[in-house]
Design a protein around this motif. Sequence first.
Motif, mmCIF file in Angstrom:
data_model
loop_
_atom_site.group_PDB
_atom_site.id
_atom_site.type_symbol
_atom_site.label_atom_id
_atom_site.label_comp_id
_atom_site.label_asym_id
_atom_site.label_seq_id
_atom_site.Cartn_x
_atom_site.Cartn_y
_atom_site.Cartn_z
ATOM 1 N N GLU A 163 -19.584 22.955 1.775
ATOM 2 C CA GLU A 163 -20.741 22.062 1.776
ATOM 3 C C GLU A 163 -20.279 20.632 2.016
ATOM 4 O OE1 GLU A 163 -24.455 20.723 -1.166
ATOM 5 O OE2 GLU A 163 -22.923 22.132 -1.861
ATOM 6 N N LEU A 164 -20.963 19.938 2.903
ATOM 7 C CA LEU A 164 -20.619 18.548 3.178
ATOM 8 C C LEU A 164 -21.189 17.651 2.090
ATOM 9 C CD1 LEU A 164 -21.280 18.261 7.039
ATOM 10 C CD2 LEU A 164 -19.077 18.487 5.872
ATOM 11 N N THR A 165 -20.357 16.755 1.581
ATOM 12 C CA THR A 165 -20.796 15.754 0.610
ATOM 13 C C THR A 165 -20.288 14.397 1.054
ATOM 14 O OG1 THR A 165 -18.841 16.143 -0.769
ATOM 15 C CG2 THR A 165 -20.839 17.394 -1.307
ATOM 16 N N GLY A 166 -20.880 13.347 0.498
ATOM 17 C CA GLY A 166 -20.495 12.003 0.916
ATOM 18 C C GLY A 166 -21.189 11.627 2.200
ATOM 19 N N GLU A 167 -20.577 10.710 2.958
ATOM 20 C CA GLU A 167 -21.174 10.309 4.223
ATOM 21 C C GLU A 167 -20.107 10.204 5.299
ATOM 22 O OE1 GLU A 167 -23.130 6.534 3.696
ATOM 23 O OE2 GLU A 167 -21.288 5.420 4.042
ATOM 24 N N ASP B 103 -28.648 13.918 7.238
ATOM 25 C CA ASP B 103 -28.593 13.501 5.832
ATOM 26 C C ASP B 103 -27.245 12.884 5.456
ATOM 27 O OD1 ASP B 103 -31.163 14.373 5.430
ATOM 28 O OD2 ASP B 103 -30.604 16.231 4.402
ATOM 29 N N VAL B 104 -26.137 13.410 5.991
ATOM 30 C CA VAL B 104 -24.813 12.930 5.571
ATOM 31 C C VAL B 104 -24.274 11.818 6.473
ATOM 32 C CG1 VAL B 104 -24.231 15.131 4.478
ATOM 33 C CG2 VAL B 104 -23.569 14.728 6.865
ATOM 34 N N THR C 96 -13.564 16.635 8.578
ATOM 35 C CA THR C 96 -14.008 17.673 7.639
ATOM 36 C C THR C 96 -14.823 18.695 8.416
ATOM 37 O OG1 THR C 96 -14.114 16.073 5.820
ATOM 38 C CG2 THR C 96 -15.334 18.131 5.545
ATOM 39 N N SER D 49 -17.257 22.292 7.864
ATOM 40 C CA SER D 49 -17.949 23.102 6.866
ATOM 41 C C SER D 49 -18.392 24.437 7.446
ATOM 42 C CB SER D 49 -19.175 22.353 6.309
ATOM 43 O OG SER D 49 -20.150 22.188 7.318
ATOM 44 N N ILE E 250 -28.897 18.638 7.731
ATOM 45 C CA ILE E 250 -27.665 18.200 7.083
ATOM 46 C C ILE E 250 -26.944 17.155 7.931
ATOM 47 C CG2 ILE E 250 -25.355 18.949 6.385
ATOM 48 C CD1 ILE E 250 -26.644 21.657 5.637
#
Length: 309
Positions: free
Chosen positions: A199-203, A222-223, A177, A179, A219
């Motif tokens: 925007e990055l979501t999840g992990e 965090d991910v 992925t 971003s 970020i």
Amino acid sequence: MRALVFTKASTVELQDLDEPRPAPGEVAIRVVASGICGSELHGVRHTDFRKPPLVMGHELAGTTADGRRVTVNPLLSCDSCDQCLRGDEHLCRNRAILGIHRPGAFAETVVVPEAAVYVIPDSMSFETAAMVEPLANAVHAVRLARPEGNPRIAVIGAGTIGLVTLLVALEHSDQVTISDLDEGRLAIASRLGGRAVTELTGEFDIVIDAVGAEQTHKISVDVLRPGGVAVWIGLLSTQAGFDGQEIVRSEKRVLGSYCYRRADFAEALEIAGRVRLDWTTTFPFESGAEIFGELLEGRRDVIKALLQP
């Protein structure tokens, strides 16, 4: 010869200079393509690291007097300090970089050590060969992350380094992925095979920050999954920006990535022959100062500018 010279803060000028002559062990290269790096755009705003007057340029391809089609590893190491002897020549205590510590490739001719020259395949364009250097940065960053299996990889930033990192990451995983906030750059990233998001979501198992801002540093941590690794390759900010306790409690790792080993550069040359590097934009050398100024002012429709003397 003509050369693009960094003369003062935020200023580069096209000038006529004496053509350099190679010393023993060196070779003169007639430059066919040279890339403008983001580090140079940041660097010319100040005069503390790159000292004017200076011919910059460290991403290049060209021809030698004996007819070889070549690119160049611009990171010049001493091969005798403790770092070089342990195989970390990119961390050489006496390193010099073409276009920073000695005249670079924003010129019709550049002189480099013979040992830094790599012959390119006849099938490879000079424009592609000029991209081997940024690709080598990506090879090194991904190698540091030690991808195993089919890891979930995120790349932050779809500029030049982000896109080449995407290409290298796709060599190791089909779960990549990327971003960015720029829809045009995300469209290119999607065409190259990445899952493009704003925007990055999840992990993720691996996150590579190709921006280097305080916010993207945060970020990137965090991910990460617990035990994951973030690799920082961008240089935008000096501030870390993340929660140090999160690093401890989840055993997350943050690694810096600087340049590349010679083995990384050789691998990048091999990879360059099979990945898509057709998203560069070429400009005549005469317009180099103008293009530099436009990029400094934030021009966004050009991801990688290549100058052709």
